[in-house]
Design a protein around this motif. Structure first.
Motif, PDB file in Angstrom:
ATOM      1  N   MET A  28       0.748  -1.254  -0.157  1.00 44.64           N
ATOM      2  CA  MET A  28       0.128   0.034  -0.038  1.00 44.64           C
ATOM      3  C   MET A  28       0.938   1.141   0.106  1.00 44.64           C
ATOM      4  O   MET A  28       2.118   1.155   0.524  1.00 44.64           O
ATOM      5  CB  MET A  28      -0.779  -0.048   1.440  1.00 44.64           C
ATOM      6  CG  MET A  28      -1.752  -1.190   1.587  1.00 44.64           C
ATOM      7  SD  MET A  28      -2.512  -0.969   3.356  1.00 44.64           S
ATOM      8  CE  MET A  28      -3.733   0.075   2.744  1.00 44.64           C
ATOM      9  N   ALA A  29       0.228   2.290  -0.426  1.00 46.94           N
ATOM     10  CA  ALA A  29       0.942   3.574  -0.559  1.00 46.94           C
ATOM     11  C   ALA A  29       0.061   4.733  -0.381  1.00 46.94           C
ATOM     12  O   ALA A  29      -1.252   4.381  -0.508  1.00 46.94           O
ATOM     13  CB  ALA A  29       1.966   3.844  -1.845  1.00 46.94           C
ATOM     14  N   ASP A  30       0.459   5.981   0.162  1.00 52.69           N
ATOM     15  CA  ASP A  30      -0.658   7.058   0.371  1.00 52.69           C
ATOM     16  C   ASP A  30      -0.036   8.354  -0.258  1.00 52.69           C
ATOM     17  O   ASP A  30       1.171   8.176  -0.711  1.00 52.69           O
ATOM     18  CB  ASP A  30      -0.868   7.113   1.824  1.00 52.69           C
ATOM     19  CG  ASP A  30       0.283   7.754   2.728  1.00 52.69           C
ATOM     20  OD1 ASP A  30       1.244   7.806   1.992  1.00 52.69           O
ATOM     21  OD2 ASP A  30       0.043   7.867   3.624  1.00 52.69           O
ATOM     22  N   GLY A  31      -0.736   9.395  -0.424  1.00 58.14           N
ATOM     23  CA  GLY A  31      -0.321  10.667  -0.907  1.00 58.14           C
ATOM     24  C   GLY A  31      -1.289  11.577  -0.913  1.00 58.14           C
ATOM     25  O   GLY A  31      -2.528  11.437  -0.612  1.00 58.14           O
ATOM     26  N   ALA A  32      -0.976  12.945  -0.708  1.00 59.90           N
ATOM     27  CA  ALA A  32      -2.002  13.780  -0.613  1.00 59.90           C
ATOM     28  C   ALA A  32      -2.920  14.249  -1.918  1.00 59.90           C
ATOM     29  O   ALA A  32      -3.897  14.636  -1.822  1.00 59.90           O
ATOM     30  CB  ALA A  32      -1.138  15.161  -0.366  1.00 59.90           C
ATOM     31  N   THR A  33      -2.365  13.857  -3.081  1.00 71.17           N
ATOM     32  CA  THR A  33      -3.022  13.819  -4.317  1.00 71.17           C
ATOM     33  C   THR A  33      -3.044  12.486  -4.871  1.00 71.17           C
ATOM     34  O   THR A  33      -2.327  11.474  -4.572  1.00 71.17           O
ATOM     35  CB  THR A  33      -2.595  14.743  -5.330  1.00 71.17           C
ATOM     36  OG1 THR A  33      -1.258  14.230  -5.690  1.00 71.17           O
ATOM     37  CG2 THR A  33      -2.400  16.075  -4.718  1.00 71.17           C
ATOM     38  N   VAL A  34      -4.085  12.165  -5.823  1.00 68.71           N
ATOM     39  CA  VAL A  34      -4.152  10.799  -6.540  1.00 68.71           C
ATOM     40  C   VAL A  34      -2.683  10.581  -7.102  1.00 68.71           C
ATOM     41  O   VAL A  34      -2.246   9.744  -6.982  1.00 68.71           O
ATOM     42  CB  VAL A  34      -5.398  10.723  -7.394  1.00 68.71           C
ATOM     43  CG1 VAL A  34      -5.316   9.501  -8.273  1.00 68.71           C
ATOM     44  CG2 VAL A  34      -6.544  10.828  -6.694  1.00 68.71           C
ATOM     45  N   GLU A  35      -2.281  11.688  -7.784  1.00 67.66           N
ATOM     46  CA  GLU A  35      -1.027  11.659  -8.603  1.00 67.66           C
ATOM     47  C   GLU A  35       0.079  11.038  -7.806  1.00 67.66           C
ATOM     48  O   GLU A  35       0.945  10.413  -7.996  1.00 67.66           O
ATOM     49  CB  GLU A  35      -0.767  12.860  -9.500  1.00 67.66           C
ATOM     50  CG  GLU A  35      -1.662  13.081 -10.474  1.00 67.66           C
ATOM     51  CD  GLU A  35      -2.852  13.790  -9.904  1.00 67.66           C
ATOM     52  OE1 GLU A  35      -3.790  13.692 -10.744  1.00 67.66           O
ATOM     53  OE2 GLU A  35      -3.092  14.194  -8.851  1.00 67.66           O
ATOM     54  N   GLU A  36      -0.009  11.825  -6.405  1.00 65.18           N
ATOM     55  CA  GLU A  36       1.110  11.470  -5.398  1.00 65.18           C
ATOM     56  C   GLU A  36       1.129  10.209  -5.114  1.00 65.18           C
ATOM     57  O   GLU A  36       2.188   9.408  -4.929  1.00 65.18           O
ATOM     58  CB  GLU A  36       1.174  12.448  -4.426  1.00 65.18           C
ATOM     59  CG  GLU A  36       2.219  12.274  -3.523  1.00 65.18           C
ATOM     60  CD  GLU A  36       2.244  13.235  -2.237  1.00 65.18           C
ATOM     61  OE1 GLU A  36       2.619  12.724  -1.241  1.00 65.18           O
ATOM     62  OE2 GLU A  36       1.626  14.213  -2.671  1.00 65.18           O
ATOM     63  N   ALA A  37      -0.053   9.628  -4.775  1.00 63.05           N
ATOM     64  CA  ALA A  37      -0.529   8.293  -4.216  1.00 63.05           C
ATOM     65  C   ALA A  37       0.145   7.410  -5.381  1.00 63.05           C
ATOM     66  O   ALA A  37       0.767   6.265  -4.743  1.00 63.05           O
ATOM     67  CB  ALA A  37      -1.864   7.971  -3.936  1.00 63.05           C
ATOM     68  N   ILE A  38      -0.243   7.532  -6.367  1.00 61.56           N
ATOM     69  CA  ILE A  38       0.160   6.514  -7.773  1.00 61.56           C
ATOM     70  C   ILE A  38       1.719   6.651  -7.827  1.00 61.56           C
ATOM     71  O   ILE A  38       2.093   5.188  -7.941  1.00 61.56           O
ATOM     72  CB  ILE A  38      -0.530   7.034  -8.770  1.00 61.56           C
ATOM     73  CG1 ILE A  38      -2.056   6.623  -8.915  1.00 61.56           C
ATOM     74  CG2 ILE A  38       0.109   5.899  -9.988  1.00 61.56           C
ATOM     75  CD1 ILE A  38      -2.832   7.133  -9.813  1.00 61.56           C
ATOM     76  N   ALA A  39       2.294   7.884  -7.900  1.00 63.51           N
ATOM     77  CA  ALA A  39       3.827   7.892  -7.893  1.00 63.51           C
ATOM     78  C   ALA A  39       4.361   6.899  -6.613  1.00 63.51           C
ATOM     79  O   ALA A  39       5.406   6.177  -6.819  1.00 63.51           O
ATOM     80  CB  ALA A  39       4.117   9.263  -7.802  1.00 63.51           C
ATOM     81  N   ASN A  40       3.820   7.284  -5.339  1.00 68.15           N
ATOM     82  CA  ASN A  40       4.333   6.514  -4.193  1.00 68.15           C
ATOM     83  C   ASN A  40       4.140   4.934  -4.479  1.00 68.15           C
ATOM     84  O   ASN A  40       5.096   4.294  -3.996  1.00 68.15           O
ATOM     85  CB  ASN A  40       3.709   7.040  -2.903  1.00 68.15           C
ATOM     86  CG  ASN A  40       4.342   8.538  -2.736  1.00 68.15           C
ATOM     87  OD1 ASN A  40       5.107   9.113  -3.190  1.00 68.15           O
ATOM     88  ND2 ASN A  40       3.106   9.239  -1.633  1.00 68.15           N
ATOM     89  N   SER A  41       3.264   4.563  -5.053  1.00 70.95           N
ATOM     90  CA  SER A  41       2.979   3.101  -5.088  1.00 70.95           C
ATOM     91  C   SER A  41       3.858   2.605  -6.085  1.00 70.95           C
ATOM     92  O   SER A  41       4.291   1.332  -5.742  1.00 70.95           O
ATOM     93  CB  SER A  41       1.392   2.926  -5.686  1.00 70.95           C
ATOM     94  OG  SER A  41       1.240   3.359  -7.103  1.00 70.95           O
ATOM     95  N   GLU A  42       4.391   3.211  -6.996  1.00 71.66           N
ATOM     96  CA  GLU A  42       5.580   2.626  -7.942  1.00 71.66           C
ATOM     97  C   GLU A  42       6.600   2.373  -7.012  1.00 71.66           C
ATOM     98  O   GLU A  42       7.245   1.271  -7.093  1.00 71.66           O
ATOM     99  CB  GLU A  42       5.821   3.625  -9.008  1.00 71.66           C
ATOM    100  CG  GLU A  42       4.787   3.760 -10.171  1.00 71.66           C
ATOM    101  CD  GLU A  42       4.868   2.576 -10.831  1.00 71.66           C
ATOM    102  OE1 GLU A  42       5.815   2.038 -11.143  1.00 71.66           O
ATOM    103  OE2 GLU A  42       3.799   2.107 -11.070  1.00 71.66           O
ATOM    104  N   VAL A  43       6.956   3.347  -6.084  1.00 69.57           N
ATOM    105  CA  VAL A  43       8.385   3.068  -5.271  1.00 69.57           C
ATOM    106  C   VAL A  43       7.970   1.717  -4.235  1.00 69.57           C
ATOM    107  O   VAL A  43       8.926   0.973  -4.042  1.00 69.57           O
ATOM    108  CB  VAL A  43       8.659   4.319  -4.298  1.00 69.57           C
ATOM    109  CG1 VAL A  43       9.654   4.133  -3.394  1.00 69.57           C
ATOM    110  CG2 VAL A  43       8.925   5.704  -5.295  1.00 69.57           C
ATOM    111  N   ILE A  44       6.781   1.749  -3.793  1.00 71.10           N
ATOM    112  CA  ILE A  44       6.564   0.752  -2.798  1.00 71.10           C
ATOM    113  C   ILE A  44       6.486  -0.804  -3.484  1.00 71.10           C
ATOM    114  O   ILE A  44       6.888  -1.585  -2.910  1.00 71.10           O
ATOM    115  CB  ILE A  44       5.127   1.058  -2.075  1.00 71.10           C
ATOM    116  CG1 ILE A  44       5.078   2.215  -1.341  1.00 71.10           C
ATOM    117  CG2 ILE A  44       4.666  -0.214  -1.402  1.00 71.10           C
ATOM    118  CD1 ILE A  44       6.559   2.327  -0.227  1.00 71.10           C
ATOM    119  N   ILE A  45       5.964  -0.731  -4.615  1.00 69.13           N
ATOM    120  CA  ILE A  45       5.885  -1.773  -5.494  1.00 69.13           C
ATOM    121  C   ILE A  45       7.372  -2.400  -5.713  1.00 69.13           C
ATOM    122  O   ILE A  45       7.602  -3.616  -5.351  1.00 69.13           O
ATOM    123  CB  ILE A  45       4.907  -1.651  -6.729  1.00 69.13           C
ATOM    124  CG1 ILE A  45       3.725  -1.661  -6.623  1.00 69.13           C
ATOM    125  CG2 ILE A  45       5.403  -2.898  -7.674  1.00 69.13           C
ATOM    126  CD1 ILE A  45       2.778  -1.104  -7.672  1.00 69.13           C
TER     127      ILE A  45
END
Length: 69
Positions: A28-45
Motif C-alpha cells: 500500500m502507499a498514500d499521498g496528498a493527491t491521487v497523482e502522488e499516491a500513484i507515484a508513491n505506489s511505484e516506489v512501494i511496489i
C-alpha cells in the motif's frame, strides 16, 4: 510503470489518498493527491518486489483486473 491492479480511495482517517495493490499482499502507499499516491505506489511496489526476491520468494506476475476487490 508496474502493471499490477491498484485500488485508489480517499481515507478520512489518514487524510490522504490510499493505493492498495491487491496482488501483492500488504502493498500500500498514500499521498496528498491521487497523482502522488500513484507515484508513491511505484516506489512501494519496487521495494516490495526487491524484499520478496531477497527472501527467495516468488513475485507474482501482474494479472490485470481482478474479479474481486
Amino acid at each position: 510503470m508496474y502493471k499490477y491492479e491498484r485500488i485508489i480511495y480517499w481515507s478520512e482517517e489518514d487524510n490522504a489518498f490510499i493505493v492498495e495493490v491487491p496482488e501483492l499482499a500488504g502493498c500500500m502507499a498514500d499521498g496528498a493527491t491521487v497523482e502522488e499516491a500513484i507515484a508513491n505506489s511505484e516506489v512501494i511496489i519496487q521495494e516490495w518486489i526487491e524484499v520478496t526476491r531477497e527472501r527467495g520468494l516468488e513475485v507474482p506476475e501482474p494479472k490485470g483486473r481482478l474479479m474481486y476487490a
